[in-house]
Write an enzyme that holds these catalytic residues in place. Structure first.
Site, PDB file in Angstrom:
ATOM      1  N   GLU A 146       0.831  -1.206   0.000  1.00  0.00           N
ATOM      2  CA  GLU A 146       0.000   0.000   0.000  1.00  0.00           C
ATOM      3  C   GLU A 146       0.865   1.255   0.000  1.00  0.00           C
ATOM      4  OE1 GLU A 146      -3.075  -0.014  -0.516  1.00  0.00           O
ATOM      5  OE2 GLU A 146      -3.845  -1.959   0.116  1.00  0.00           O
ATOM      6  N   ASP A 185      -5.242  -9.860  -8.160  1.00  0.00           N
ATOM      7  CA  ASP A 185      -5.521  -9.005  -9.313  1.00  0.00           C
ATOM      8  C   ASP A 185      -4.318  -8.314  -9.943  1.00  0.00           C
ATOM      9  OD1 ASP A 185      -5.313  -7.537  -6.986  1.00  0.00           O
ATOM     10  OD2 ASP A 185      -7.216  -6.492  -7.186  1.00  0.00           O
ATOM     11  N   GLU A 216     -11.970   0.826 -10.341  1.00  0.00           N
ATOM     12  CA  GLU A 216     -11.616  -0.096 -11.437  1.00  0.00           C
ATOM     13  C   GLU A 216     -12.455   0.060 -12.700  1.00  0.00           C
ATOM     14  OE1 GLU A 216     -11.909  -0.999  -8.239  1.00  0.00           O
ATOM     15  OE2 GLU A 216      -9.770  -1.294  -7.802  1.00  0.00           O
ATOM     16  N   ARG A 246       0.757   3.759  -3.246  1.00  0.00           N
ATOM     17  CA  ARG A 246       0.133   5.072  -2.992  1.00  0.00           C
ATOM     18  C   ARG A 246       1.175   6.171  -2.791  1.00  0.00           C
ATOM     19  NH1 ARG A 246      -5.595   3.892  -0.050  1.00  0.00           N
ATOM     20  NH2 ARG A 246      -5.642   1.670  -0.398  1.00  0.00           N
ATOM     21  N   THR A 267      -0.810   0.697 -10.230  1.00  0.00           N
ATOM     22  CA  THR A 267      -2.126   0.196  -9.857  1.00  0.00           C
ATOM     23  C   THR A 267      -2.896   1.168  -8.967  1.00  0.00           C
ATOM     24  OG1 THR A 267      -3.312  -1.790  -9.146  1.00  0.00           O
ATOM     25  CG2 THR A 267      -1.391  -1.142  -7.831  1.00  0.00           C
TER      26      THR A 267
HETATM   27  C1  DMJ Z   1      -6.360   0.763  -4.899  1.00  0.00           C
HETATM   28  O1  DMJ Z   1      -5.571   0.889  -3.794  1.00  0.00           O
HETATM   29  C2  DMJ Z   1      -5.607   0.160  -6.030  1.00  0.00           C
HETATM   30  O2  DMJ Z   1      -6.289   0.307  -7.221  1.00  0.00           O
HETATM   31  C3  DMJ Z   1      -5.371  -1.273  -5.810  1.00  0.00           C
HETATM   32  O3  DMJ Z   1      -4.709  -1.870  -6.898  1.00  0.00           O
HETATM   33  C4  DMJ Z   1      -6.719  -1.944  -5.649  1.00  0.00           C
HETATM   34  N1  DMJ Z   1      -7.438  -1.395  -4.570  1.00  0.00           N
HETATM   35  C5  DMJ Z   1      -7.594   0.008  -4.536  1.00  0.00           C
HETATM   36  C6  DMJ Z   1      -8.764   0.501  -5.329  1.00  0.00           C
HETATM   37  O4  DMJ Z   1      -9.844  -0.307  -5.361  1.00  0.00           O
END
Ligand code: DMJ
Length: 701
Positions: A331, A464, A599, A335, A688
């Site tokens: 995370e 995912d 998403e 982020r 992501t």
């Molecule tokens: C975000 O932190 C990122 O997109 C992660 O890959 C998936 N979960 C959340 C959003 O849903």
């Protein structure tokens, strides 16, 4: 030692007040046997009955067996329908390497020398076309010898530091399908069968935290009252729908949404991780100003100069990583490290690169494990790392979705250690047994380096972004790393073979889950990243049927919103495989929440960029309206909600996730922008968390 003389006995421990001195196994067992014989027939029958009951309960709690008992019958038919030999992939790989890549396979040996950065991005003619470092071509100087800091990691027994609580796994959530022997859902519908219970868990990317793990106290009675007033009770009270749908208006509407979200954050949560917009307070996760950092590049892209300047000032004056705090490696990487790197690229401001370097080096202890598979948690102040308290496993998606960021950090700093540690993870996973046609289990052990909880496959939580980053790393590195492409192509074939099916009523294509060869028509909203990724692959020369699948899945993700009363998707849906029933989508009471996730709008953005089909913009516009109608909190901020099926009382959860600003609103803005050069997908790859990093320039031939 006395080896047992016979094995055909039942070993029972019956308390015997006179047998304290007994410690010999053989005698103890013989004594047990004698006791057993002395019991009356009724007593023995009773004990055997109890044991049988225990055994049955034990077996029922094992998902694979449960599913067999429940007798899912439709799996085999479907598997036949989609069966494809892996050999069909290999020629594709070959031809791709020959044609698309056009080069002999060449592993990435180290960071590229110079980042060829274009001028800072100016959005839609209104953005910050001048800013710190805007328009500069940043040239990084080499920093001396490239000495990897990771020599051989010490082989030591795992240590559990009591920093995080054990997971409280959600019964109907994603993880519980595989962890702790929870039963997996194998039948559809069930809607209304379960109690609509108050959920105490909040799910993020598959990990679960208890709502009360946040640092602030639970809402008081007053706060609850405020909560009831804060959200509109029904659409009639909501912000009026935008009537105009021109591009400029839509862009402005997204900016307005961002400003509104930012206002709440600024007023009540400034410098903290997340806004709690209903109680007008904040939640702390790592104490790193998550929302602020996640939002930096969005503000830059949207041209919100004032807001950006204030946030930058906070980064400069307040942000420190020298603090005794456990952070989650994944995370924090996607982020914070991702946010800092992309902001550096957009602005050219060294401040963000310096912060990124500091953070990157503090995350490195996570990789000091026997297997080189990183621990999930790092104390960035102390330089220690550990797995969660309850396991020595790491989540697969977490260890394979930090590569874009670490590789880019190496390229920028000319320090190879970041790239080396994450490339090592990919190499290990590449050759690991336990995959099924390219699909990977959700857990990997940090001691052994092996997959655990095998046999369960999902494109949702915990797996995912493994698939997403296979493709994106390949693109980032100039399409030269063959193993990444090979794994990606194989995985997509695995998805088509095992997980893709269609609903009975409307033939909606969806991606389900597989648990010990049993198909489950369950799909997380998280899976809606996949159409965008498939489209990106097709745009980069991968097979055309990837794009066909992307088109179909985007329609399904759109339906996950459209078919709900609020126009917002639930966290998880179950699809209907029977043609007799008229509904395609069912939602269990426990899955009805919406966390403001990105998403679907992410995929809409990719689909619009590659097809220019306006329907994707219209779908995105509808979603923005629904967010405004049901999640917008007067006074500032947006909140996740409990029930997307109840427009009268959507049930505000009092939390605005940082990804709403970092991802959801950014992708909506990019979807509506006519400027295809604004973060061109031929120049940037999005991590992501929607933070763009540049595609590396080809090395000189
Ligand atoms: C975000 O932190 C990122 O997109 C992660 O890959 C998936 N979960 C959340 C959003 O849903």
């Amino acid at each position: 030692m006395y080896p047992p003389s016979r094995k055909d006995f039942i070993s029972l421990t019956l308390s015997d007040p006179h047998s304290h001195s007994y410690n010999n196994g053989k005698h103890r067992r013989q004594s047990c046997w004698r006791k057993w014989k002395q019991l009356s027939r009724l007593q023995r029958s009773l004990i055997l009955f109890l044991l049988a009951l225990l055994l049955i309960f034990g077996l029922l709690s094992y998902p694979g067996i449960t599913e067999q008992w429940r007798g899912l019958s439709d799996r085999e038919d479907w598997l036949d329908l989609n069966d494809r030999e892996l050999k069909t992939i290999l020629p594709v790989v070959k031809s791709l390497f020959g044609q698309a890549a056009g080069k002999a396979p060449a592993p990435v040996a180290g960071p590229h020398v110079q980042p060829a950065l274009g001028p800072a991005v100016g959005p839609e003619g209104v953005g910050p076309d001048t800013g710190p470092g805007a328009g500069l071509d940043v040239v990084m100087e080499p920093r001396g010898p490239n000495i990897p800091i990771l020599a051989k990691p010490p082989i030591k027994k795992k240590s559990f530091l009591n920093k995080r609580d054990p997971p409280n796994l959600q019964k109907d959530g994603n993880i519980s399908d595989t962890v702790g022997g929870e039963k997996q859902e194998v039948v559809q519908d069930g809607e209304g069968e379960e109690e609509d219970k108050e959920k105490k868990m909040i799910s993020w990317r598959g990990a679960m935290i208890e709502a009360d793990q946040a640092t602030e106290p639970p809402p008081s009675a007053n706060e609850k009252e405020a909560e009831a007033e804060a959200l509109p009770a029904n659409p009639a009270n909501t912000v009026p729908q935008e009537v105009s749908t021109g591009t400029a208006d839509r862009l402005e509407a997204v900016r307005d949404a961002f400003r509104h979200a930012w206002k709440g954050y600024k007023d009540y949560a400034w410098g903290h991780d997340e806004l709690k917009p209903i109680s007008k307070s904040f939640g702390e996760w790592f104490g790193l100003g998550l929302t602020l950092i996640d939002s930096l590049d969005t503000m830059w892209i949207m041209g919100l100069k004032e807001e950006f300047a204030e946030a930058k000032n906070w980064v400069e004056k307040e942000l420190t990583f020298n603090k005794n705090v456990d952070v989650n490696l994944f995370e924090t990487t996607i982020r914070v490290l991702g946010g800092l790197l992309s902001t550096y690229h957009l602005t050219g401001d060294q401040l963000f690169l310096e912060k990124a370097k500091d953070l990157g080096s503090r995350l490195m202890p996570a990789f000091k494990t026997p297997s080189k598979i990183p621990f999930s948690d790092v104390n960035i102040g102390k330089g220690t790392a550990h797995p969660p308290r309850w396991t020595s496993d790491s989540t697969l998606a977490e260890v394979t979705s930090i590569q874009l960021e670490f590789r880019e950090l190496s390229r920028l700093t000319q320090e190879p250690q970041y790239q080396e540690v994450v490339n090592e993870v990919m190499k290990l996973v590449h050759k690991l047994p336990g995959k099924q046609d390219g699909l990977v289990p959700m857990f990997i052990n940090t001691n052994s380096g092996q997959f655990t909880h095998k046999g369960v496959f999902t494109l949702g939580a915990r797996a995912d972004s493994y698939y997403e980053y296979l493709l994106k790393q390949w693109i980032q590195g100039g399409k030269t790393e063959d193993e990444l492409l090979e794994d990606y192509l194989q995985a997509i074939e695995g998805v088509k073979k095992h997980l893709v099916r269609q609903t009975g009523p409307s033939r909606l294509t969806f991606v389900g889950e597989l648990s010990h060869n049993r198909f489950n028509p369950k799909m997380d909203h998280l899976v809606c990243f996949l159409p965008g990724t498939l489209a990106l692959g097709a745009h980069n020369g991968l097979p055309g049927d990837h794009m066909d699948l992307a088109v179909e899945l985007t329609e399904t993700c759109h339906q996950m919103y459209k078919q709900m009363e609020t126009g917002l998707s639930p966290e998880i849906v179950h699809f209907n495989l029977q043609s007799s029933d008229s509904r395609d989508v069912n939602v269990k009471p426990a899955d009805r929440h919406n966390l403001l996730r990105p998403e679907t709008v992410e995929s809409l953005f990719y689909m619009y960029r590659f097809t220019k089909d306006n329907k994707y913009r219209d779908w995105g516009w509808d979603i923005l309206q629904s967010f405004n109608n049901y999640t917008k909190v007067p006074g500032g901020g947006y909140t996740s909600i409990n029930n997307v099926r109840d427009p009268v009382n959507p049930g505000p959860r009092d939390k605005m996730e940082s990804f709403f600003l970092g991802e959801t609103l950014k992708y909506l803005y990019l979807l509506f922008s006519d400027d295809m050069e604004l973060l061109s997908l031929d120049k940037y790859v999005f991590n992501t968390e929607a933070h763009p990093v540049p595609i590396w320039p080809s090395p000189p031939k």
